[in-house]
Design a protein around this motif. Structure first.
Motif, PDB file in Angstrom:
ATOM      1  N   SER B 206      59.492 -25.851  -5.256  1.00  0.00           N
ATOM      2  CA  SER B 206      59.796 -27.192  -4.768  1.00  0.00           C
ATOM      3  C   SER B 206      60.505 -28.014  -5.834  1.00  0.00           C
ATOM      4  O   SER B 206      61.141 -29.006  -5.535  1.00  0.00           O
ATOM      5  CB  SER B 206      58.523 -27.903  -4.321  1.00  0.00           C
ATOM      6  N   ASP B 207      60.412 -27.625  -7.094  1.00  0.00           N
ATOM      7  CA  ASP B 207      61.168 -28.315  -8.129  1.00  0.00           C
ATOM      8  C   ASP B 207      62.552 -27.688  -8.211  1.00  0.00           C
ATOM      9  O   ASP B 207      62.778 -26.581  -7.753  1.00  0.00           O
ATOM     10  CB  ASP B 207      60.449 -28.211  -9.477  1.00  0.00           C
ATOM     11  N   GLU B 208      63.479 -28.424  -8.770  1.00  0.00           N
ATOM     12  CA  GLU B 208      64.806 -27.856  -8.950  1.00  0.00           C
ATOM     13  C   GLU B 208      64.727 -26.827 -10.055  1.00  0.00           C
ATOM     14  O   GLU B 208      64.157 -27.095 -11.108  1.00  0.00           O
ATOM     15  CB  GLU B 208      65.792 -28.949  -9.350  1.00  0.00           C
ATOM     16  N   SER B 209      65.291 -25.647  -9.796  1.00  0.00           N
ATOM     17  CA  SER B 209      65.113 -24.646 -10.835  1.00  0.00           C
ATOM     18  C   SER B 209      66.260 -23.659 -10.893  1.00  0.00           C
ATOM     19  O   SER B 209      66.910 -23.360  -9.885  1.00  0.00           O
ATOM     20  CB  SER B 209      63.784 -23.918 -10.635  1.00  0.00           C
ATOM     21  N   LYS B 233      70.219 -25.472  -7.137  1.00  0.00           N
ATOM     22  CA  LYS B 233      68.911 -25.502  -7.796  1.00  0.00           C
ATOM     23  C   LYS B 233      67.824 -25.939  -6.829  1.00  0.00           C
ATOM     24  O   LYS B 233      66.646 -25.695  -7.035  1.00  0.00           O
ATOM     25  CB  LYS B 233      68.956 -26.458  -8.986  1.00  0.00           C
ATOM     26  N   THR B 234      68.243 -26.647  -5.778  1.00  0.00           N
ATOM     27  CA  THR B 234      67.292 -27.071  -4.758  1.00  0.00           C
ATOM     28  C   THR B 234      67.273 -26.019  -3.661  1.00  0.00           C
ATOM     29  O   THR B 234      68.317 -25.563  -3.216  1.00  0.00           O
ATOM     30  CB  THR B 234      67.737 -28.414  -4.149  1.00  0.00           C
ATOM     31  N   TRP B 235      66.089 -25.657  -3.216  1.00  0.00           N
ATOM     32  CA  TRP B 235      65.962 -24.600  -2.206  1.00  0.00           C
ATOM     33  C   TRP B 235      66.507 -25.063  -0.873  1.00  0.00           C
ATOM     34  O   TRP B 235      66.261 -26.188  -0.433  1.00  0.00           O
ATOM     35  CB  TRP B 235      64.486 -24.230  -2.071  1.00  0.00           C
ATOM     36  N   GLY B 241      57.079 -25.141  -0.072  1.00  0.00           N
ATOM     37  CA  GLY B 241      57.446 -25.255  -1.480  1.00  0.00           C
ATOM     38  C   GLY B 241      56.227 -25.494  -2.352  1.00  0.00           C
ATOM     39  O   GLY B 241      55.372 -26.292  -2.026  1.00  0.00           O
ATOM     40  N   LYS B 242      56.143 -24.774  -3.467  1.00  0.00           N
ATOM     41  CA  LYS B 242      55.089 -25.022  -4.443  1.00  0.00           C
ATOM     42  C   LYS B 242      55.756 -25.367  -5.757  1.00  0.00           C
ATOM     43  O   LYS B 242      56.908 -25.033  -6.011  1.00  0.00           O
ATOM     44  CB  LYS B 242      54.190 -23.799  -4.616  1.00  0.00           C
ATOM     45  N   GLU B 243      54.939 -26.006  -6.602  1.00  0.00           N
ATOM     46  CA  GLU B 243      55.463 -26.516  -7.848  1.00  0.00           C
ATOM     47  C   GLU B 243      55.588 -25.409  -8.888  1.00  0.00           C
ATOM     48  O   GLU B 243      54.634 -24.713  -9.172  1.00  0.00           O
ATOM     49  CB  GLU B 243      54.488 -27.598  -8.308  1.00  0.00           C
ATOM     50  N   LYS B 244      56.778 -25.237  -9.404  1.00  0.00           N
ATOM     51  CA  LYS B 244      57.061 -24.329 -10.515  1.00  0.00           C
ATOM     52  C   LYS B 244      56.639 -22.874 -10.239  1.00  0.00           C
ATOM     53  O   LYS B 244      56.082 -22.553  -9.197  1.00  0.00           O
ATOM     54  CB  LYS B 244      56.409 -24.836 -11.805  1.00  0.00           C
TER      55      LYS B 244
END
Lengths: 329, 385
Positions: B206-209, B233-235, B241-244
């Protein structure tokens, strides 16, 4: 002059031989100045923070191609950026409101128990334990919430959404346990101590004369509480709830760990069993990737809405209070 | 006390409470909004005095910042390096690739870690590569590939071992077209495997990655049109969505019939099953340090000279090459840092790129650079002046 008279009366009433020292006005002025300065500093700080948020947010808001208040998109990284906050606003309000709904009745119950039912030797330790809840770091609440609590709440969630799914708020949502429902329960536990502590103080201050009068008129204990303690504590309870709401609106880490985000293209689901993101959790979750001014600005703009939301909530609470005070005056 | 006085008290308390609540929120936001604090400007603390641990060791402080994808790798390398050279202090601040490049270009750190090479097209009116050139006193900055982070497609389906997927099926799972585990597309790739009829629960970051970006780049490039969204970077797919990385790994672990994409180390640490990828080479490829390294070797050079930016070939049919990888670069000045810093950078990166250091990374979930790339990296580091 009234002030001089009061002072004179106080001086007259002091025990003989007590020396107040030099009675100049210097200390008065100094203390008054300090107090005034602190008050102004707080206001200046709030204005400064608001101004800072606005300053960073405006360029991003100008570049935004979507409706900031009503769009569900969140793509601040693309050119031109498109972002809106309606989902964030809904989740923030829903999770905080739900937490408040759960926490306030329990907190009032605990506070009444501590002030009017529990014997003193029980009240002390219980107070301590409730206050201890406030000392648990929110990351611990988050991890406990998703690992321990969420699986235990899952049967209840599926029962509610399975049987009462007709109500929009109980509509089935995401596949996993990271729901607003779980987050709200955890948040309720987190705000419980602060709401309890505040209401407890107010209830403890209910005038003894009122209580004794009620009992003398033949009221039972519950009637006494209903007739004297609760009306007396009404404004305190609202303040306590608002304080709790303030904490709930801004809670970040626990929410971030618990809540799942629904898939980006899914239709809007107002349910407690949907996932989502709150303003605070979204900002914290993405803080590492603020790599362009526009993107940063978009998140700051979302933060600004939270800032405004907090003010609005507090303003409404004050209006309600003033209204009820006027009615009772 | 008279009741009036009490009323006043309550009012004051309320005002104070409201002020505190508002301020609390405001301060939290303010701290989120401001730029991450850098490790501090260069103080020129370094000096090239010979030390007791040998002439090869300089001394001083090196500050770096950037990609969190390579955090564990660079920390491992720093520990190993400092055992050799105790007089060198190296700080790596894993604030994210974007932040790292920004701090590097602002002259706040000595090198940056990034999961993509410096961009040559403008973004928000700034061309990263040009800004980096200005920072390096008008010398080009080089992208030096250093850490290879494979992305695992991890799943949790009881009784299914060694699931095989290809890019097209993966794309259709992750965009929500394939909804159940026993879909014919999956069954076709897994003959003889008993797949449940349950719904597929997809988890995403859920975070941009950078992991999301690289994974969607792979899906778009290799799925033959099944993945239609632009890599970002955004799904943009389906799922919850989960964090990291820790969040998605935990999600898959706790949820039956789920699937996600996650850095290899998290998949291993959580004992998650990892899908083999059918690249069309004949045999489905299992994720190992070696198979990920083969994909790096198959990548084309995209830069000139010692700027070693890579163009990953996600569609590679090279036998035994695992195509879903993320390469993080160290971004350095080719010239233009002060001599003491230059020596520190060269000394540390040489140690980082050494084959011992690289092979030690495999234990913590990274793939070592293949030898042919490693020698080029070595040469580039030597050429820094």
């Amino acid at each position: 002059m009234a002030v001089t008279n009061e002072r004179q009366q106080l001086l007259d009433r002091r025990p003989q031989g007590l020396d107040l020292g030099p009675t100049g006005r210097g200390g008065d002025r100094l203390f008054g100045g300090l107090a005034k300065g602190s008050g102004i500093a707080v206001i200046a700080l709030v204005v400064f923070v608001g101004g800072f948020l606005l300053w960073l947010a405006v360029p991003a808001l100008r570049a935004n191609q979507a409706s900031f208040l009503f769009s569900r998109e969140w793509m601040p990284g693309i050119q031109p950026p498109r972002f809106g906050i309606v989902d964030l606003l809904w989740t923030t309000v829903l999770v905080s409101g739900f937490a408040l709904l759960l926490a306030v009745p329990v907190a009032v119950g605990v506070a009444l128990f501590l002030t009017h039912y529990a014997p003193r030797r029980v009240a002390g330790p219980v107070t301590y334990v409730v206050d201890l809840l406030a000392a648990v770091p929110s990351i611990i609440f988050g991890i406990w919430g998703i690992k321990e609590l969420a699986p235990k709440l899952a049967p209840l969630s599926s029962f509610l959404s399975g049987n009462l799914g007709g109500f929009p708020l109980l509509r089935p949502g995401i596949a996993d346990n990271g729901t607003v429902f779980v987050a709200g329960v955890v948040l309720a536990i987190m705000i419980l101590p602060i709401v309890t502590a505040f209401t407890r103080e107010v209830f403890a201050q209910a005038p003894r004369e009122h209580k004794e009068a009620a009992l003398a008129l033949g009221a039972t204990k519950w009637e006494m509480i209903r007739l004297t303690v609760l009306p007396y504590g009404r404004s305190g309870m609202v303040s306590a709830a608002m304080l709790g709401l303030g904490r709930a609106l801004g809670e970040t880490i626990a929410i971030m760990i618990i809540l799942s985000k629904p898939s980006p293209d899914s239709p809007f689901n107002p349910s407690l069993f949907a996932g989502g993101e709150t303003f605070a959790s979204k900002i914290a979750n993405n803080a590492a990737e603020f790599d362009s001014p526009t993107k940063t600005g978009a998140y700051i703009a979302a933060g600004l809405v939270l800032f405004v939301l907090t003010f609005v909530v507090n303003a409404i609470a004050r209006l309600i209070l003033q209204h009820s005070e006027r009615k009772h005056a | 006390m008279d009741p009036k006085g009490k009323d006043k008290n309550v009012n004051h308390n309320r005002f104070a409470a409201i002020a505190v609540a508002a301020l609390g929120g405001a301060l939290m936001l303010a701290s989120c909004g401001s730029d991450p604090t850098p490790g501090g400007p260069d103080k020129g603390t370094s000096s090239a005095e010979p030390t007791k641990s040998g002439a090869a060791c300089p001394s001083g402080t090196l500050n770096a910042e950037g990609s969190s994808a390579q955090k564990n790798a660079i920390e491992e390398a720093i520990t190993a390096y400092q055992e050799q050279c105790p007089d060198v202090t190296i700080n790596y601040n894993p604030t994210g690739s974007g932040a790292g490049i920004k701090q590097f270009n602002a002259g706040q750190v000595d090198f940056a870690g990034s999961d993509s090479a410096l961009k040559t097209e403008p973004k928000d009116g700034v061309i990263e590569a040009d800004a980096a050139k200005t920072r390096c006193a008008n010398n080009p900055a080089w992208d030096i590939p250093m850490v290879v982070g494979p992305i695992a497609v991890s799943y949790n389906v009881a009784g299914v071992d060694g699931l095989v997927l290809n890019a097209q099926v993966a794309a259709n799972i992750f965009n929500g077209t394939i909804k159940t585990w026993n879909a014919p597309e999956i069954a076709k790739l897994n003959p003889g495997v008993k797949l449940p009829s349950s719904k597929i629960a997809v988890f995403y970051r859920s975070d941009e990655s950078g992991t999301t970006e690289n994974f969607t780049k792979y899906l778009q490039a290799a799925s033959g049109g099944a993945w239609k969204k632009e890599p970002a970077k955004t799904w943009t797919g389906t799922g919850s969505g989960k964090e990291k990385s820790a969040g998605v790994a935990e999600g898959v672990k706790a949820t039956a019939n789920s699937i996600t994409y996650v850095e290899w180390s998290y998949a291993r640490d959580n004992n998650l099953a990892i899908a083999k990828i059918d690249t069309g080479s004949g045999t489905p490829v299992e994720l190992t340090g070696e198979s990920a390294g083969k994909a790096v070797a198959a990548a084309k050079a995209d830069g000139t000279g010692n700027d070693l930016r890579l163009k990953l070939d996600y569609t590679t049919k090279e036998p035994g090459a695992y195509p879903i990888i993320l390469v993080t670069y160290e971004i350095v000045c080719s010239k233009g840092l002060d001599p003491a810093k230059t020596e520190l950078v060269k000394s540390f990166l040489t140690s980082f790129a050494s084959s011992e250091s690289q092979s030690s990374l495999e234990q913590i979930g990274y793939a070592p650079l293949p030898e042919e790339v490693r020698t080029k990296v070595d040469a580039a580091i030597k050429a820094i002046s």
